[in-house]
Design a protein around this motif. Structure first.
Motif, PDB file in Angstrom:
ATOM      1  N   ALA A 118       0.970  -1.057  -0.419  1.00 45.41           N
ATOM      2  CA  ALA A 118       0.506  -0.147  -0.089  1.00 45.41           C
ATOM      3  C   ALA A 118       0.681   1.204   0.276  1.00 45.41           C
ATOM      4  CB  ALA A 118      -0.804  -0.247   1.287  1.00 45.41           C
ATOM      5  N   ILE A 119       1.814   1.094   0.568  1.00 44.70           N
ATOM      6  CA  ILE A 119       2.972   2.686   0.697  1.00 44.70           C
ATOM      7  C   ILE A 119       3.001   2.328  -0.687  1.00 44.70           C
ATOM      8  CG2 ILE A 119       4.901   3.433   1.575  1.00 44.70           C
ATOM      9  CD1 ILE A 119       4.009   2.245   4.476  1.00 44.70           C
ATOM     10  N   ALA A 120       3.773   1.473  -1.008  1.00 43.89           N
ATOM     11  CA  ALA A 120       4.643   1.391  -2.625  1.00 43.89           C
ATOM     12  C   ALA A 120       3.715   2.665  -3.126  1.00 43.89           C
ATOM     13  CB  ALA A 120       5.363   0.505  -2.806  1.00 43.89           C
ATOM     14  N   THR A 121       2.318   1.316  -3.514  1.00 44.95           N
ATOM     15  CA  THR A 121       1.683   2.248  -3.841  1.00 44.95           C
ATOM     16  C   THR A 121       1.088   3.946  -4.348  1.00 44.95           C
ATOM     17  OG1 THR A 121       0.642  -0.020  -4.615  1.00 44.95           O
ATOM     18  CG2 THR A 121      -0.712   1.703  -5.724  1.00 44.95           C
ATOM     19  N   GLY A 122       0.934   3.427  -2.901  1.00 46.65           N
ATOM     20  CA  GLY A 122       1.173   5.161  -2.933  1.00 46.65           C
ATOM     21  C   GLY A 122       1.451   6.196  -2.632  1.00 46.65           C
ATOM     22  N   VAL A 123       2.984   6.002  -2.740  1.00 43.53           N
ATOM     23  CA  VAL A 123       4.354   6.574  -3.030  1.00 43.53           C
ATOM     24  C   VAL A 123       4.592   6.459  -4.478  1.00 43.53           C
ATOM     25  CG1 VAL A 123       6.701   6.663  -2.290  1.00 43.53           C
ATOM     26  CG2 VAL A 123       4.982   6.764  -0.265  1.00 43.53           C
ATOM     27  N   GLY A 124       4.841   5.794  -5.076  1.00 43.37           N
ATOM     28  CA  GLY A 124       4.842   5.667  -6.500  1.00 43.37           C
ATOM     29  C   GLY A 124       3.718   6.502  -7.663  1.00 43.37           C
ATOM     30  N   TRP A 125       2.594   6.183  -7.267  1.00 46.80           N
ATOM     31  CA  TRP A 125       1.560   6.585  -8.148  1.00 46.80           C
ATOM     32  C   TRP A 125       1.280   8.291  -7.688  1.00 46.80           C
ATOM     33  CZ3 TRP A 125      -0.766   5.294 -12.709  1.00 46.80           C
ATOM     34  CH2 TRP A 125      -0.513   4.133 -12.482  1.00 46.80           C
ATOM     35  N   THR A 126       1.499   8.511  -6.564  1.00 49.19           N
ATOM     36  CA  THR A 126       2.558  10.518  -5.971  1.00 49.19           C
ATOM     37  C   THR A 126       3.354  10.754  -7.182  1.00 49.19           C
ATOM     38  OG1 THR A 126       1.099  10.042  -3.810  1.00 49.19           O
ATOM     39  CG2 THR A 126       2.398  11.928  -4.523  1.00 49.19           C
ATOM     40  N   PHE A 127       4.238  10.187  -6.787  1.00 51.43           N
ATOM     41  CA  PHE A 127       5.241  10.830  -7.900  1.00 51.43           C
ATOM     42  C   PHE A 127       4.966  10.730  -9.197  1.00 51.43           C
ATOM     43  CE2 PHE A 127       8.283  10.039  -4.004  1.00 51.43           C
ATOM     44  CZ  PHE A 127       8.785  11.445  -3.901  1.00 51.43           C
ATOM     45  N   ALA A 128       4.647   9.636  -9.861  1.00 54.76           N
ATOM     46  CA  ALA A 128       3.582   9.397 -10.946  1.00 54.76           C
ATOM     47  C   ALA A 128       2.647  10.736 -11.370  1.00 54.76           C
ATOM     48  CB  ALA A 128       3.182   8.428 -11.779  1.00 54.76           C
ATOM     49  N   PHE A 129       2.009  10.885 -10.377  1.00 56.75           N
ATOM     50  CA  PHE A 129       1.144  12.041 -10.472  1.00 56.75           C
ATOM     51  C   PHE A 129       1.974  13.378 -10.727  1.00 56.75           C
ATOM     52  CE2 PHE A 129      -1.305  15.058  -9.067  1.00 56.75           C
ATOM     53  CZ  PHE A 129      -2.604  15.609  -9.617  1.00 56.75           C
ATOM     54  N   VAL A 130       2.905  13.630  -9.681  1.00 57.27           N
ATOM     55  CA  VAL A 130       3.750  15.385  -9.648  1.00 57.27           C
ATOM     56  C   VAL A 130       4.813  15.057 -11.085  1.00 57.27           C
ATOM     57  CG1 VAL A 130       5.171  15.961  -8.660  1.00 57.27           C
ATOM     58  CG2 VAL A 130       4.366  14.831  -7.087  1.00 57.27           C
ATOM     59  N   VAL A 131       5.221  14.009 -11.453  1.00 54.26           N
ATOM     60  CA  VAL A 131       5.390  14.248 -13.147  1.00 54.26           C
ATOM     61  C   VAL A 131       4.534  14.571 -13.722  1.00 54.26           C
ATOM     62  CG1 VAL A 131       7.082  12.961 -13.997  1.00 54.26           C
ATOM     63  CG2 VAL A 131       7.294  12.861 -11.970  1.00 54.26           C
ATOM     64  N   CYS A 132       3.581  13.709 -14.044  1.00 46.80           N
ATOM     65  CA  CYS A 132       2.661  14.329 -15.108  1.00 46.80           C
ATOM     66  C   CYS A 132       2.365  15.377 -15.480  1.00 46.80           C
ATOM     67  CB  CYS A 132       1.615  13.851 -15.236  1.00 46.80           C
ATOM     68  SG  CYS A 132       2.001  11.483 -15.266  1.00 46.80           S
ATOM     69  N   VAL A 133       2.044  16.097 -13.832  1.00 49.40           N
ATOM     70  CA  VAL A 133       1.016  17.690 -13.928  1.00 49.40           C
ATOM     71  C   VAL A 133       2.385  18.382 -14.111  1.00 49.40           C
ATOM     72  CG1 VAL A 133       0.574  19.420 -11.847  1.00 49.40           C
ATOM     73  CG2 VAL A 133      -0.635  16.513 -12.244  1.00 49.40           C
ATOM     74  N   GLU A 134       3.721  18.383 -13.950  1.00 46.78           N
ATOM     75  CA  GLU A 134       4.421  19.439 -13.659  1.00 46.78           C
ATOM     76  C   GLU A 134       5.633  19.277 -14.643  1.00 46.78           C
ATOM     77  OE1 GLU A 134       4.959  21.698 -11.063  1.00 46.78           O
ATOM     78  OE2 GLU A 134       2.382  20.796 -10.233  1.00 46.78           O
ATOM     79  N   PHE A 135       5.682  18.129 -15.209  1.00 51.01           N
ATOM     80  CA  PHE A 135       6.483  17.904 -16.459  1.00 51.01           C
ATOM     81  C   PHE A 135       6.362  19.339 -17.608  1.00 51.01           C
ATOM     82  CE2 PHE A 135       7.330  16.953 -21.144  1.00 51.01           C
ATOM     83  CZ  PHE A 135       8.192  16.289 -21.006  1.00 51.01           C
ATOM     84  N   ARG A 136       5.581  19.809 -17.979  1.00 48.41           N
ATOM     85  CA  ARG A 136       5.059  20.615 -18.719  1.00 48.41           C
ATOM     86  C   ARG A 136       5.637  22.249 -18.120  1.00 48.41           C
ATOM     87  NH1 ARG A 136       0.889  20.351 -23.836  1.00 48.41           N
ATOM     88  NH2 ARG A 136       0.966  18.264 -23.364  1.00 48.41           N
ATOM     89  N   ALA A 137       5.321  22.530 -17.009  1.00 42.19           N
ATOM     90  CA  ALA A 137       6.136  23.502 -16.325  1.00 42.19           C
ATOM     91  C   ALA A 137       7.636  23.047 -15.726  1.00 42.19           C
ATOM     92  CB  ALA A 137       5.209  23.615 -14.621  1.00 42.19           C
ATOM     93  N   LEU A 138       7.711  21.941 -15.525  1.00 41.43           N
ATOM     94  CA  LEU A 138       9.198  21.946 -15.959  1.00 41.43           C
ATOM     95  C   LEU A 138       9.949  21.902 -16.950  1.00 41.43           C
ATOM     96  CD1 LEU A 138      10.046  18.542 -13.441  1.00 41.43           C
ATOM     97  CD2 LEU A 138      10.518  20.693 -13.024  1.00 41.43           C
ATOM     98  N   ARG A 139       9.215  21.845 -18.223  1.00 47.14           N
ATOM     99  CA  ARG A 139       9.716  22.252 -19.680  1.00 47.14           C
ATOM    100  C   ARG A 139       9.810  23.172 -19.955  1.00 47.14           C
ATOM    101  NH1 ARG A 139       7.024  19.097 -24.194  1.00 47.14           N
ATOM    102  NH2 ARG A 139       5.447  20.548 -23.270  1.00 47.14           N
ATOM    103  N   ALA A 140       8.963  24.494 -19.358  1.00 48.96           N
ATOM    104  CA  ALA A 140       9.267  25.621 -19.856  1.00 48.96           C
ATOM    105  C   ALA A 140       9.742  26.618 -18.587  1.00 48.96           C
ATOM    106  CB  ALA A 140       7.328  26.178 -19.386  1.00 48.96           C
ATOM    107  N   THR A 141       9.897  25.533 -17.581  1.00 46.96           N
ATOM    108  CA  THR A 141      11.278  26.560 -16.770  1.00 46.96           C
ATOM    109  C   THR A 141      12.381  26.408 -17.357  1.00 46.96           C
ATOM    110  OG1 THR A 141       9.593  26.489 -15.081  1.00 46.96           O
ATOM    111  CG2 THR A 141      12.160  26.788 -14.284  1.00 46.96           C
ATOM    112  N   PHE A 142      13.228  24.467 -16.821  1.00 45.86           N
ATOM    113  CA  PHE A 142      14.593  24.755 -17.890  1.00 45.86           C
ATOM    114  C   PHE A 142      15.106  24.066 -19.063  1.00 45.86           C
ATOM    115  CE2 PHE A 142      13.713  23.745 -12.761  1.00 45.86           C
ATOM    116  CZ  PHE A 142      14.473  24.610 -12.850  1.00 45.86           C
ATOM    117  N   GLY A 143      13.418  24.140 -20.091  1.00 42.71           N
ATOM    118  CA  GLY A 143      13.636  23.686 -20.869  1.00 42.71           C
ATOM    119  C   GLY A 143      13.935  22.205 -21.071  1.00 42.71           C
ATOM    120  N   SER A 144      13.819  21.286 -22.469  1.00 44.89           N
ATOM    121  CA  SER A 144      13.459  19.765 -22.117  1.00 44.89           C
ATOM    122  C   SER A 144      14.525  18.851 -22.273  1.00 44.89           C
ATOM    123  CB  SER A 144      12.511  19.820 -23.726  1.00 44.89           C
ATOM    124  OG  SER A 144      11.358  20.196 -24.114  1.00 44.89           O
TER     125      SER A 144
END
Length: 171
Positions: A118-144
């Motif tokens: 349960a902990i592994a699943t929660g942590v894994g999906w939380t980080f996946a969510f953060v990466v997916c949501v923040e990818f475009r912002a990271l790309r806009a800030t730092f470049g691809s």
């Protein structure tokens, strides 16, 4: 982020049939999903995880190179991002995708497996969510380029973690 934004990567590379490239990448992930179950006993868990760490790291470095090359006069054929996405899928599908879920119950006592999962699943999906949501912002800030270099660093850290701390549980 690679899988979620494969279409963007192919479009930036100038691929003509972006949808077909994405379908090919996703279909290969499904087909390769069975491979680790054939290799687990012969090769072992840790080597599959190490293989995944290496291939995923190289894929991110390769995609960063491809993006840099397209902004300069460096060599970058249109098939290059397809090759690196394919390499990523091979690594993820044969190692980091399925193997942690196989190793997890082998590392913990039976009474702790549910909680650990349960902990592994929660942590894994939380980080996946953060990466997916923040990818475009990271790309806009730092470049691809730098975003994929950052992902490569995380994959390298994962490889080091697996090599140093994850025991082989084969047998």
């Amino acid at each position: 982020a690679i899988m979620m934004y494969a279409m963007d990567i192919f479009e930036r590379a100038g691929m003509r049939h972006v949808e077909l490239c994405c379908i090919a990448v996703m279909a290969s992930q499904v087909v390769l999903g069975a491979l680790p179950f054939l290799l687990l006993q012969a090769v072992g868990r840790r080597p599959l995880l190490q293989f995944a760490g290496i291939t995923m790291c190289l894929s991110h470095v390769g995609l960063a190179y491809d993006m840099m090359a397209r902004d300069t006069t460096l060599w970058a054929p249109s098939w290059l991002p397809v090759a690196f996405l394919g390499l990523y899928v091979v690594g993820f599908s044969t190692g980091m995708g399925p193997v942690p879920w196989i190793v997890l119950p082998e590392l913990f006592p039976v009474e702790m497996v549910g909680t650990a999962s349960a902990i592994a699943t929660g942590v894994g999906w939380t980080f996946a969510f953060v990466v997916c949501v923040e990818f475009r912002a990271l790309r806009a800030t730092f470049g691809s380029i730098w975003v994929f270099v950052l992902f490569a660093v995380f994959c390298l850290a994962c490889l080091i973690f697996v090599t140093v701390l994850v025991p082989e549980t084969k047998g």
